[in-house]
Structure formats: C-alpha cells, structure tokens
Design an enzyme around this catalytic site. Structure first.
Site, PDB file in Angstrom:
ATOM      1  N   ASP A 144       0.870  -1.179   0.000  1.00  0.00           N
ATOM      2  CA  ASP A 144       0.000   0.000   0.000  1.00  0.00           C
ATOM      3  C   ASP A 144       0.906   1.226   0.000  1.00  0.00           C
ATOM      4  O   ASP A 144       1.333   1.698   1.040  1.00  0.00           O
ATOM      5  CB  ASP A 144      -0.882  -0.033   1.251  1.00  0.00           C
ATOM      6  CG  ASP A 144      -1.792   1.192   1.348  1.00  0.00           C
ATOM      7  OD1 ASP A 144      -1.782   2.026   0.421  1.00  0.00           O
ATOM      8  OD2 ASP A 144      -2.504   1.303   2.366  1.00  0.00           O
TER       9      ASP A 144
ATOM     10  N   ASP B 271     -17.511   4.049   0.215  1.00  0.00           N
ATOM     11  CA  ASP B 271     -16.208   3.749   0.800  1.00  0.00           C
ATOM     12  C   ASP B 271     -16.377   3.478   2.305  1.00  0.00           C
ATOM     13  O   ASP B 271     -17.507   3.363   2.799  1.00  0.00           O
ATOM     14  CB  ASP B 271     -15.263   4.933   0.508  1.00  0.00           C
ATOM     15  CG  ASP B 271     -13.803   4.499   0.418  1.00  0.00           C
ATOM     16  OD1 ASP B 271     -13.404   3.617   1.189  1.00  0.00           O
ATOM     17  OD2 ASP B 271     -13.067   5.059  -0.416  1.00  0.00           O
TER      18      ASP B 271
ATOM     19  N   ASP C 226     -10.516  -3.500  -0.677  1.00  0.00           N
ATOM     20  CA  ASP C 226      -9.376  -2.573  -0.679  1.00  0.00           C
ATOM     21  C   ASP C 226      -8.390  -3.077   0.387  1.00  0.00           C
ATOM     22  O   ASP C 226      -8.709  -3.990   1.147  1.00  0.00           O
ATOM     23  CB  ASP C 226      -9.910  -1.174  -0.318  1.00  0.00           C
ATOM     24  CG  ASP C 226      -8.942  -0.068  -0.696  1.00  0.00           C
ATOM     25  OD1 ASP C 226      -7.829  -0.363  -1.163  1.00  0.00           O
ATOM     26  OD2 ASP C 226      -9.315   1.115  -0.510  1.00  0.00           O
TER      27      ASP C 226
ATOM     28  N   ARG D 131      -7.732  -4.323  -4.973  1.00  0.00           N
ATOM     29  CA  ARG D 131      -6.545  -3.497  -5.199  1.00  0.00           C
ATOM     30  C   ARG D 131      -5.296  -4.372  -5.305  1.00  0.00           C
ATOM     31  O   ARG D 131      -4.428  -4.115  -6.121  1.00  0.00           O
ATOM     32  CB  ARG D 131      -6.380  -2.460  -4.085  1.00  0.00           C
ATOM     33  CG  ARG D 131      -5.349  -1.401  -4.441  1.00  0.00           C
ATOM     34  CD  ARG D 131      -5.358  -0.248  -3.456  1.00  0.00           C
ATOM     35  NE  ARG D 131      -4.805  -0.633  -2.176  1.00  0.00           N
ATOM     36  CZ  ARG D 131      -4.735   0.184  -1.118  1.00  0.00           C
ATOM     37  NH1 ARG D 131      -5.177   1.427  -1.216  1.00  0.00           N
ATOM     38  NH2 ARG D 131      -4.229  -0.235   0.029  1.00  0.00           N
TER      39      ARG D 131
ATOM     40  N   ASP E  99      -4.254   4.158  -5.532  1.00  0.00           N
ATOM     41  CA  ASP E  99      -4.445   5.551  -5.125  1.00  0.00           C
ATOM     42  C   ASP E  99      -3.562   6.487  -5.941  1.00  0.00           C
ATOM     43  O   ASP E  99      -2.505   6.923  -5.497  1.00  0.00           O
ATOM     44  CB  ASP E  99      -4.174   5.695  -3.629  1.00  0.00           C
ATOM     45  CG  ASP E  99      -5.159   4.866  -2.817  1.00  0.00           C
ATOM     46  OD1 ASP E  99      -6.204   4.470  -3.386  1.00  0.00           O
ATOM     47  OD2 ASP E  99      -4.896   4.606  -1.643  1.00  0.00           O
TER      48      ASP E  99
ATOM     49  N   HIS F  48     -13.297   8.382  -8.921  1.00  0.00           N
ATOM     50  CA  HIS F  48     -13.121   8.236  -7.475  1.00  0.00           C
ATOM     51  C   HIS F  48     -12.383   9.469  -6.976  1.00  0.00           C
ATOM     52  O   HIS F  48     -11.706  10.141  -7.740  1.00  0.00           O
ATOM     53  CB  HIS F  48     -12.329   6.955  -7.189  1.00  0.00           C
ATOM     54  CG  HIS F  48     -12.255   6.582  -5.737  1.00  0.00           C
ATOM     55  ND1 HIS F  48     -13.235   6.901  -4.833  1.00  0.00           N
ATOM     56  CD2 HIS F  48     -11.310   5.899  -5.035  1.00  0.00           C
ATOM     57  CE1 HIS F  48     -12.892   6.419  -3.639  1.00  0.00           C
ATOM     58  NE2 HIS F  48     -11.723   5.811  -3.736  1.00  0.00           N
TER      59      HIS F  48
END
Lengths: 466, 929
Positions: free
Chosen positions: B270, B416, B529, B588, B604, B662
């Site tokens: 991440d 979300d 996610d 993701r 992201d 998004h």
C-alpha cells in the site's frame, strides 16, 4: 396505428385530443395527420408514417416524440390531474415510471400506476403551507425594510458627528507629536550608539527578509497560542440574538476584533494597509510575540524602550489611539452604510447578529456578513468555516445564497468554506448544516427577508386536459 | 525593525521551511530498496560467471510426463532436484527444489487452474556433458548441459531462451541455525563460520551474513526463524530487445533495463502517493514477463508468491540508433539480447516457459495455466460513480438524482469505508445509513447498483460479530509467537483473517449471504481494498513476514493474500444467489490468477496529468498478463483535478475497461455536473459514448473469458511484426478494431496518433474520415475531441439509444458500424446474453458472425447449439467507405425480400441503411446493388 395515444389502452378520457404520442397540445398543429411532416428544425420533410415509427429521421428528434429513437428527443407527459412535463426520450419505455400518468411506459412491461392526483394533492398541501409562510414572512419583511431604512438614517447621522469629532482629534495628535519628537531626540541618539556596539558594527539590516521571517514566526507563534487558549468569544449561550457589536464596542478597535484569535492572516493584511510605521505594540498578540522575540534575541533589551521620553510618547500614543478608534468607527459606519443588504436593505437586520445550530457533535454558528464557525459540543477549539465573501445566488436570485470563504485550511484540501442557502421563513434560524464535500459546508437558513409576495393560491397550471 | 542580521536569515528560513512546508510525494524511506532487503542484496551481489551447479546426468529419470535430474552445488555439495515438463500447448515447466530440504519449501497452491497436462518428452541424444530432449513440436529441443548446468531451448538453429546461462542460479538451502541462539545477534561471523554442514564435506564454508537470520528495517524486525531461503535464476533471451509485463509498476509499457538502479520489485504494498516511472513495488504482483521481437513472442511465468525482484539488462540498451546502424553497416553487430534475472525470498523455482510463437498463443498458454478473465455482468462495464465518501443515504439519493437531472447514464454508485458502523465491515452506520435496503431499492427502481467496501482488516472489538467468529474459529493470521496477529488499519487495532485457509474462505463467503450481511440486496456488490494486506504500523505498511499462516510464514504467501481475499469475496457473491448471478468484486491487490475473480484498479493515483498518462501503460501491462478488467481512478484519487484534466480523464477512462471516477475524502466534490454546463456537456457526451459501445465491450469481455486475450491491447499485440508499435504506450487498441489515442496533455491543440498497419485503413468514429495505416497522423483537437478510430475491415455493433443505465438499454436495437477495408470487406460479431447470470455457460446466448463481402452483409449463427432470444433488433446499418448503391435488399431467414431505404453521404462515403428491423438473433443478409 403506432401513434395514437392511449387508444390501445381503451380510452381513459373523453376529452382526449388525438395527436401523435408524446406531442404536447401546443405543438399539435405541426403534426397534421397524413400530411408530410417537416422536422421542427426545418432540416427535412418526411412522410407522415415516419412519425413515431421508432426510427430517428430528424436531427432535432421531432419525428419521434413518443419513442426512444432519438438521442435528443423529448416526450411530453400530459399528466392529467397534475402538471404536464417533458422527459428525455431516453426515459420512454426504459422500464422506469417517470410520468405520473404512466404514459411513458407503454411498451416496456413496467407496471406503472397513475399517481398524478395523489401528487397534486400533496403538492397542493405543501404549497398552501409555503404560501402561508410566505405571506406572513412578506409582512415581516416589510417591517425589516422600514427598520433598515431608519437604521441607515441613524448611521448616516452618526457618521456626520464622528467625522466632525475626528477633526479635533487630528489637531490634538499633531500637537502631541511635536512635543514627543522634541523629547525623544536625546534618546534616539543613545539608541543608535548602543545598537552599533552590540552588533559589532553591523549596521545594514535586511529588513525585507526580516519582515518575511517575522510574519512567519508570528503566524506560527500565534497559532500555537490559539490552540492552547480557549476561544475568547464564548460570551453567551445559544440562541445568540444579542447584537454583538454593542457588547463588544468598548474593546473594538478594528473591524475583525470580535474574533481576535482567528483570521490572523487577513487582519495582518489590513494592518499593513493601514499602518505606515512598523509599530509592534497595538494588539495583544503582537506585544506577546514581540516579547518572545526579545527572549530569543537577547541582544535587545527592553531598556531600549524605557526612557525619559516615555511620558510624551504615552500621551501622543493615547491621542493617536483615540484617533484610530474614531477612524475605525468611521470605517465601520461607512462599511455598514455601503454594505449590500439586498435590494431594499431587508437583510440589514442580520448584520452583527449570530445564529446557532447544535447538531450531534458540533455547535454551528452563523454570523451573517461576518463569519461561520464550528465548535465541538464537548470542548475543543472553534474552527473558522469561512468569512463573509459575497452574495452568490444564481442570476436573477442573487440574494438567495451567501458564500463564506477562506476559513481554516484543511489538510491537503481547500480552505474551509460555507454556502448558506436562504429560504423564506417566519423566523430567522439555521435549519440544517452539512458537509457535502470535505471542508465545504452547506447551511440552510430561513429568514423573512427572503420571502416574496405571497403567490396566488389558485395554482393555475393544474392540468386536466388529455 | 533592525533586529535580524543577515546571517540569521538562512538559519530561520531552513527552520521555517521544515516547520511550515509539506512536500507531496511517496515517502521512499518507508519502502525497501534492494540493498535494504537482505536476500536481494545477497543475490544481486552474485555476478555472472561460472555456475557452481552441475547436473548429475546419471540421476536422470525420464517418465511419460517428466524428466527429473539432480543438480549439485559444487561449493557446498547441496543437491537440488530439477523437474522438467513438456506441457500441452507449447510450454515447458522447470521446477527446482532442494532434493532433501530440512523442511518442506512453499509451493504456490491455488493459482494454477489445474495440474497442467503434459506431453511426452524424448531423449534425442546424450553424452557425458549433456542431453538433448525433443519437445515434440517442430524442431524444438531442450539441451541440458551438465557442467556448468544450463538449459537451452532451441528451435532449429535458433536459441529461444537459455536458463542459467549467466550462472546466476542460486538456491539458499534451508539450514540449521549454527549459533543456537546463544547470541541473538547473529553477527559474529567467525563463530558462525565454523558451523557444520550436515550432509556434505566442507569445500567452502557457509558464510553467515548479516540479515540471514534476522533483519531489521526501520523499527521493525523480522525474526527469520528459517534463515536464508532465497532462490534465483537467470534467463537469456537472444534476439530480444523488448520485454513487458511483471505488473504492477507505475512505469512504461516496455520495461527498462535495471542496471543503473533497483530491480523491478514484486511485493504487494500500500504505497501512499506513489511515484511514477520507477520500479518500486505497488499493490499487486503478477510474475509474468513477455519477450517479443518481430519473429516471436515468448513468456516467463515465475510461480512464486514471496517478495521478488526482477533485474533486466540488455546488450543494446546503451546503444544509440546511430551506434546500432554502424554495427549493421560494419557487420559487427552482436545479436541483441536481453537478460533477466528473478530473485525471490523463499519458496522454490517453478517457472513456466511459454514459447508462443504469437502474442495470442502466449495469451492462450498463460490462460491454460491460470485461467481467464471472469465474465463480468454487463452493468459493471458501464460507468461507476465513486467517492470517499458519499456521506449518507440522502447524499446517495441526491447524487443518483443528479445523474437523471443531467441525463448522464451510470450503473454503480459506490460507498467507501465511512458507510460502515465504525469501520466494521458488513455493517452500516446506524445514523447515516439507517435503512440501506430502502436506499438499495431506490437504486434498483432505476435499474442501478451499488458497491460497498469490505476490507480484510477486522476491528478487534468483542461486540463485533465478525471479529468474535473469526477469533473463536481460530481464523486469524497468527504472529510469530502464536497469538492472533494484530495491526493498525482504518478501524484502529485490527486482526487479519487467514484467507489462505480454505475453511476461512468458505466462512467468509458465507458472510455475504443475504441473511448474514444485513442490509444487503442483490444489487449490492463488493470492493476489496487494503488487501496487500495494508498494515499501517507494519514494516513497509504491510504484514510482518514472520507472521504465520498455518504452517507457512507470511513471507511465503505475501503476494497471494490479496488474491485469496478477492476469491473468497467473489465466491460469497456467487453463493448468495445460489450460483445464478455473476459477481462483481473490485480488488486493489492481485497476483497471477486474480483475473478469475473480477476487476482491479491501479490504486491511489493523483489528479495529475502524468497520472492520467500512466494509466495507459499500467492497464496495458495488466492486460498482457491476463488481467483485462483494469481501470484507474478517473480524475485522480489524491488532490483535485482542474476541469480540463477531469474532462480529459473521463475521455480516457471511457475507453478503458473499468470506468470509475473516485476521489479522496479531502478533495472538493466532483460529480460530473459541478464544473459548469460546458464541462458537464463534455462529460455527459463521453459517458454516453461509452454506453453506445457497451455491446462491443461486452463481447470483448466474453472473448477475454473464452481465450485470455486482453480487452485493452498494446498495439504490438495486433501488429507484432511492426517494430514501430513495440514501445507505443500513449495509445491502445480495444479489441483489435478500435484504436484510441486519448488527449493526455494539458492545453493540447493536437495529438499525433500512430495508425498501425500498412494494409489498414482507419475511420475516425466521429467524422467518419478515412486515414491510411502505417502513418503518424496529426489530429487537431478541441476539448470535445477524443481521437478514436475504427479499423477498416471491422463491424462493430453499438446501441445508440443511451439510457439511464445499461439495464435500461437491454432491449434496445443495434446499429451496426461496418467499416470497409481496401478489399471492401469487413467482419465482426454480435454476442448477446441476459447480461448478468451464468446461464451463458449453459448455452443461453446468441453469438453471430457478421461479415461483409461482395456487397452483401450477412449475419450467421456461430453457435447453433446455443439458445437465447432477444427483443433487440437492428435499427440501422452504417457502412463506412461505401459507394452509393442503387438499391438495398434485405433477405430474412424465411427468404422474404424487401427493399430498404438508405441515405448516402458522398462527402465521407457513408451509407446509412434505414431500419432493416430484423431481430438481432436471426439469420439475414443484405445486398447492396
């Protein structure tokens, strides 16, 4: 047979006027049965049987008023019992009921109920309520307009008075200045000597750089102070309808003073406009900040500022302060007089008022023409959600929306801002707040000042024709 | 105030800069470089040279399905077992493990769709230093050289690929810890060097290097109870100058050489605010590389789920074009060659060599191993409106209404993490989402759907049912000491279910049933996610490598974790409908095989032009390795796009497979209608364009499901013999018939698109202008321009009646766009099914071939055994590049003939045939005379 409206459904009403499906009565003459049809944009002429044949021939979509064939077409819902409307052709036969008379779904299998009369009943009820409110609100508004008129006159009178008194003060300040300068001369020479010794001969000072640094230090320092000390303007429980200015007038010496622990950047800008000299001693935070610097930079001692000339200085400064106060007063009055309080100054009564709304977590506070803020219900510091920006309603209705901007910044986001939507109401209250987008707040606010002349209760566009 | 002297200014400026400023970029120090990852540093320190490995030919055993052979490391006498398989479909599998490991080494399960079927190998010749094996196909052989050990795969006189040709095979065998933990610091090398080596005579002593038995990174320590366990192997690709794949990296389509920096890293992470154009690891990892030249495409699939680094070098990388020409003229050129090297922290070497020879062969070879893209519900190919977060039900309602008000179609609105009750997944915030079923029903009434997020970190909270169940069933990942592993994520302290366990996955899947997941309905789908997994306070923001999944370390399974989460969730959505409805799950994190479970997005990103540009190579790279359902956050997740960037991003995203806008919580709202009427109109127009092409997208996904071919394609896939296409990544193909060159430059007045194919002609889909292939075409652009071309020779079915959502368009008629090539022929397909169930697997679909030749357009059934009926009909046929006919005759299945009306626009040679009206599922033909 494709195009007859509702005939397939067994005929609902005797007053039906035959015309192709989806055509409003007003356009019926363009669709003459069994005659060639010219697209309403004039682009081409087609045989009559191509109308509503589920193929788009006209660029403007006018040949398919009753089908979904044209991307830019419109379907006319007759909506007998309610009000007629147009829906995009793409909503015809898509399985979703759009017209309250259910006429848009004639071939999709969707089971739509005719809800027109029910809708009408509900709308009528709510319109009646609104009309009552508007009526009373509009009366109140007339009073507000009268009050505003009177208020304006009073202020103009006062302005005249203050302007006169200013002249006396100016004379006084000039006299004291001369006295002060005479008394200061010996001290000044001593100071220069002193400075040179301390700095080892450095006499060139980068004042521009200093100013940059100074303002940043001050910003940082002041913001630290701000987060440490509780907000100072918690001077009354909600609802706060007391005119603030009256409470604050004795301490007020500039126009953002009611909120000394916020808005520092703006205030500073104004200061720079107003103060030609660099005097650092008007305003509490500056003195404190200056002390801080003195601690950091021990080469300066407070002794520099104590001298025999102090008395003359004090007298001069006292006079100057009085003059500034008068200036401020004039500025405030002029500002208020020239303020845009609406076409008939009907919003003037909101000036220097504050209105609060308490939600689950926060107390929101709207001070019209000044600022919006938010404070946690159970302790914690206040956040500025924006200071008065402008009237921001749509064209033709500018006074329906207020915009407050440049509030406290958000992490990686914009500065907080608030949009206040005004609607007609008998009372002046904040009815709701929300944060539709991070740091962009929305407030609903009712006031009689927004009320329009009560609409005719006999709502005319009820539609019975088919 | 004369208070500051000049010397003080710089000091203060620095101090203030530190205090007051913030910079926007990834914090690189949070992530390891190769040097900071001890096994990578160790392995990379090995330089090419003579390999210590020797094949012991006398141990060779050949059975019907495989050849086995022992390898010995002459330095330490540790023996390895080599297994060689010839797989059906022109693939070779090479597996290397320790002959007798101290304990089993991890072999990646659940990624291959089945044990790959083999073909017999035969020995062609053998001597004391090698064996030549026939691979069955044509003249393909594998040459096993004994000393030093290497493998060469050859065809005729050409070497296609060599393994260990640079001698970089390395296999850190499992070993006992020598210092028996007297000193936890394993740094006393002298002592450690005296360690005994269990089964060998000591020719060279094993060195204990720093980082072998314990490793620290920042404040995190990795206890490494199994010691060093890395594996590494090099591959040489003669004649290859272009390699692709190994996503996920924010880099160009064509991979770069890594000699002057870090290798490409594969380790699901991440990465907060990732940077572009570098080899750092991102959220997903697919260890598949494609190599391509004008003659052949090959592929390497390195089946290992541990942290992996890939080095690429090339003997031509440094050369200029002029240098290459000089070589050519002087005849002194060496063959271009690319060398790659894979290094993984643990597990075994298990590599599948896919021998092509065409790009499409590679796709089918790889698909035969790991499966194909799941066939998504049609609605998920529409537009998705997402934001962190839609605040409450009223917000959802008003955004939904906004789409109708502005007549913009959409299919999914997303929620979300804020929709949950305190970040407890499978729950709803009791105030903001008090009646989720009402909300879902409201969407359903408009034939629209919702996606709600379900992340794999579970709040440790004894009042939370999900947590209690997982804890009581022992389903959490364990820490090295045997307790439940806990880390910080959105809910605060969280546990991480062990998705590697089948019974955990089954339980998780059952949580999606309508009676378990309160407030859910059949139009609610799921988004996974943070499944790298993201652990805010873990090393590199992920799980400690010494955490335990059953009998394996997290180290072994790391890159698989996200795939398992995705899989279990997808299975849940299938099961809740009794196996009837197709699921939609976005993930993701991913691994090889993730294509079977749904869609992925590029994580992201940020509202910057370069992030818009990189979305193209990032999705192209994923497409090459089987993952077709890819998209990037339209508008950019972090930061706030200018209206121009937002519009351009919609225009690009509308032509990428997964089309979702998004935005970060802290950014201003950006629903399509918030940027003034002009921008609203531009965005409306491009979303509507997307919807008109849905039939084409849908049939491409059907093909991806059947064949593994990517939906969004690099140009070289369709033009493999044209080197001019090999590095193109500012444009792409959708299928083979649409070429898209999005505008990705701020303030662009024009773009130069490369139109591939000497024989091709391309038609601008907006103006119908015809352009020849094999040229760079300058196209002036305005804000409304999206340069898109339809290939001459293709037929694309579209639905021009755009409605509120894809489901509203179900029964609408088709318009066929027939683009003629220079031979005046064209070919296409029409695929129709119910759009949302698995019934297509039971032959409930229509699949027709459309072709145009000799002035006749026909529709024939290519799946006569399939049964499906549709209400859709053909409302229009548009023939591009046509000449004007005297008449057009339709002949329907029953032989009935009728004349059709038509329009001919001579200025662009476009023939529009009006309302032939036959049902889309029937046989028909149409003659132009």
């Amino acid at each position: 047979m494709f195009w007859y409206l509702l005939l397939l459904w067994g005929g609902i009403s005797a007053v039906e006027v035959q015309r192709p499906r989806g055509v409003p009565l007003s356009k019926r003459p363009f669709y003459e049965e069994n005659k060639p049809f010219t697209c309403l944009d004039g682009s081409r002429t087609i045989p009559f049987d191509r109308i509503n044949d589920d193929y788009c021939d006209c660029q403007d979509g006018s040949d398919e008023p009753g089908t979904a064939a044209c991307p830019n077409g419109n379907f006319h819902c007759t909506n007998a019992g309610f009000r007629p409307t147009f829906i995009p052709s793409s909503h015809v036969n898509d399985g979703i009921c759009d017209c309250c008379d259910a006429t848009d779904e004639y071939n999709s299998g969707a089971e739509c109920q005719n809800t027109c009369r029910e809708l009408w009943r509900k709308e009528k009820e709510s319109m009646q309520k609104l009309a009552e409110i508007a009526k009373e609100g509009f009366l109140l508004k007339q009073q507000l307009i009268q009050e505003a008129k009177r208020g304006l006159e009073e202020k103009q009178t006062k302005l005249g008075e203050v302007q006169n008194s200013k002249k006396d003060l100016e004379t006084n300040v000039e006299a004291l200045r001369t006295a002060k300068e005479a008394a200061e001369q010996p001290e000044k020479e001593a100071k220069e000597r002193h400075l040179k010794e301390l700095l080892g001969g450095v006499d060139k000072v980068n004042t521009a750089a200093f100013e940059t640094i100074w303002s940043k230090i001050r910003e940082k320092y002041v913001s630290e102070v701000r987060t440490q000390t509780p907000s100072s303007n918690t001077d009354g429980p909600a609802p706060v309808e007391t005119p603030q200015e009256e409470v604050r007038e004795p301490v007020s010496d500039n126009d953002s003073e009611p909120y000394p622990d916020d808005d520092i950047p703006e205030e500073e800008d104004e200061d720079e406009d107003e103060d030609e000299d660099e005097d650092m001693d008007d305003g509490d935070y500056k003195v404190t900040g200056f002390d801080y610097i003195l601690e950091c930079l021990p080469i300066f001692t407070k002794s520099l500022f104590s001298s025999a000339a102090q008395k003359a200085r004090n007298e001069f400064e006292e006079a100057e302060r009085a003059l500034r106060e008068v200036d401020d007063q004039i500025r405030n009055l002029e500002k208020e007089i020239s303020f845009d309080f609406g076409p008939s100054s009907e919003f003037a009564y909101l000036y220097s008022q504050c209105y609060e709304l308490t939600t689950g977590e926060y107390v929101y506070r709207l001070c019209p023409f000044n600022r919006v803020s938010q404070k946690p219900k159970y302790g914690g510091s206040e956040t500025n959600l924006g200071t008065w920006g402008k009237w921001a309603g749509p064209e033709g209705n500018v006074y329906s929306v207020m915009k407050y901007e440049q509030g406290t910044g958000c992490w990686q986001g914009p500065n907080r801002s608030t949009t206040v939507k005004l609607t007609c109401g008998k009372e002046t209250v904040v009815t709701s707040t929300s944060e539709p987008s991070r740091c962009e707040y929305l407030m609903e606010f009712t006031s009689p000042a927004v009320c329009q002349e009560a609409p005719d209760l006999e709502v005319s566009d009820i539609h019975e024709e088919l | 105030m004369a208070t500051f002297t000049e010397w003080m200014v710089p000091v203060l400026v620095v101090w203030l800069a530190l205090c007051l400023s913030g910079t926007w970029a990834v914090d690189r120090s949070n992530f390891k470089t190769c040097d900071q990852s001890s096994f990578c540093k160790r392995q990379r320190a090995l330089k090419p040279g003579e390999s210590p490995y020797r094949a012991l030919l006398e141990t060779m055993e050949l059975t019907n399905t495989r050849l086995t052979l022992q390898l010995i490391n002459d330095n330490n006498k540790v023996r390895l077992l080599l297994e060689l398989y010839r797989l059906q479909g022109n693939m070779t599998r090479v597996k290397i493990n320790e002959l007798k490991p101290l304990k089993p080494r991890y072999e990646v399960p659940d990624v291959l769709v089945r044990e790959p079927p083999t073909e017999p190998l035969s020995v062609l010749s053998q001597d004391e230093n090698g064996v030549v094996l026939s691979l069955g196909v044509e003249s393909q052989r594998v040459i096993v050289s004994a000393q030093p050990f290497r493998l060469d795969i050859v065809e005729g006189h050409n070497v296609l690929m060599s393994l260990n040709s640079r001698g970089l095979l390395a296999f850190e065998h499992l070993r006992m810890r020598k210092d028996t933990q007297a000193e936890p610091e394993a740094e006393n090398k002298e002592e450690a060097d005296t360690a005994h080596q269990a089964e060998t005579t000591k020719e060279e002593e094993e060195k204990v290097e720093e980082g072998m038995w314990e490793e620290t990174f920042k404040s995190h320590s990795d206890s490494k109870p199994n010691g060093p366990s890395a594996v590494s192997l090099d591959f040489s690709l003669p004649g290859v100058e272009h390699v692709y794949g190994i996503p996920e990296h924010a880099d160009t389509l064509r991979l770069k050489t890594t000699d002057n920096g870090d290798p490409y890293r594969l380790y699901n992470l991440d990465v907060f605010q990732y940077e572009l154009y570098n080899p750092m690891a991102l959220y997903g990892a697919v260890p598949v590389m494609l190599a391509h030249n004008t003659q052949r495409t090959t592929g390497i699939f390195w089946l290992n789920a541990a942290e992996t680094w890939v080095d690429i070098s090339s003997n031509t990388a440094g050369k200029t074009v002029f240098g290459k020409m000089l070589d050519y003229v002087q005849g002194s050129s060496e063959t271009p060659q690319t060398d790659v090297r894979w290094i993984s922290e643990s597990g075994i070497i298990d590599v599948f060599i896919m021998l092509g020879p065409t790009p499409k062969d590679i796709f089918s070879q790889y698909a035969s191993l790991t499966g194909t893209q799941s066939f998504p519900p049609l609605s998920s190919l529409g537009y998705h409106q997402c934001r962190w977060n839609y605040n409450d039900q009223e917000d959802v309602r008003s955004v939904d209404a906004g789409f109708d008000e502005h007549d913009i179609p959409y299919d999914f609105i997303w929620l979300d993490i804020e929709h949950t009750d305190g970040k407890r997944y499978f729950t709803w915030d009791p105030h903001k989402f008090a009646s989720p079923k009402d909300m879902l029903q409201g969407l359903k009434d408009k034939k629209r759907n919702m996606v709600a997020i379900v992340d794999p970190h579970i709040k440790v909270d004894s009042n939370y049912k999900i947590h209690n169940e997982i804890r009581s069933r022992g389903f959490y990942v364990k820490n090295k000491d045997g307790g439940d592993y806990e880390g910080w994520c959105w809910p605060g302290n969280a546990g991480y279910p062990d998705f590697t366990q089948p019974d955990m996955r089954a339980w998780w899947a059952s949580m999606f049933s309508y009676d378990q997941y309160e407030g859910s309905m059949d139009n609610l789908y799921t988004w996974n996610d943070m499944n790298e997994p993201s652990v805010f306070n873990g090393p590199e923001v992920t799980m400690h490598k010494d955490a335990v999944h059953g009998s394996w370390e997290h180290r072994d399974v790391h890159n698989l974790y996200g795939l398992y989460v995705h899989r279990a969730t997808m299975e849940g959505l299938i099961q809740r409908s009794g196996g009837v409805e197709r699921p939609f799950v976005l993930t993701r994190a991913f691994f090889a095989g993730s294509q079977r479970y749904g869609a992925v997005w590029t994580g992201d990103n940020a509202a910057e032009w370069d992030h818009l540009k990189i979305s193209i190579p990032m999705c192209l790279s994923l497409g090459l390795v089987g993952i077709s359902f890819c998209g990037a956050d339209v508008g950019g997740f972090f930061k706030s796009p200018s209206p121009e960037l937002l519009v351009r991003w919609y225009q690009t995203g509308a032509y990428q497979p997964f089309f979702r806008a998004h935005a970060h919580l802290d950014t201003p709202r950006r629903e399509p209608w918030l940027f003034g009427p002009e921008n609203t109109a531009l965005i409306r127009e491009v979303i509507r364009q997307r919807y008109t092409f849905l039939p084409y997208w849908y049939q491409l996904f059907y093909h991806a499901y059947r064949t593994g071919e990517p939906v969004m394609r690099a140009l070289w896939v369709e033009y493999p013999q044209d080197p001019a296409t090999f590095a193109v990544d500012d444009e792409f193909l959708i299928g083979r018939d649409l070429l898209v060159h999005p505008v990705t430059e701020e303030g662009a007045r024009g773009v130069t698109a490369f139109l591939p194919g000497k024989e091709e002609v391309w038609f601008d889909i907006h103006t119908f202008q015809k352009h020849n292939g094999a040229q760079n075409l300058y196209i002036p652009v305005t804000m409304s321009s999206i340069p898109v071309f339809q290939r001459g020779g293709s037929i694309i079915p579209r639905k021009l009646r755009v409605r509120r959502s894809s489901a509203c368009m179900e029964h609408d008629p088709y318009t066929l766009f027939v683009a003629l090539n220079t031979r005046r022929t064209a070919e296409g397909e029409l695929y129709i099914d119910d759009g949302h169930t698995f019934n297509f697997d039971n032959k409930e679909f229509i699949h027709r071939r459309l072709f145009f030749s000799n002035n006749v357009l026909s529709s024939v059934n290519v799946a006569p055994e399939a049964q499906f009926t549709t209400k859709s009909w053909i409302e229009r046929v548009v023939i591009l590049g046509a000449s004007k006919p005297r008449k057009v005759t339709l002949i329907t299945a029953d032989g009935h003939k009728s004349q059709l009306d038509f329009d001919f626009d001579a200025s662009v040679s476009v023939l529009t045939i009006r309302k032939p009206s036959m049902n889309a599922g029937e046989d028909w033909s149409m003659a132009l005379q």
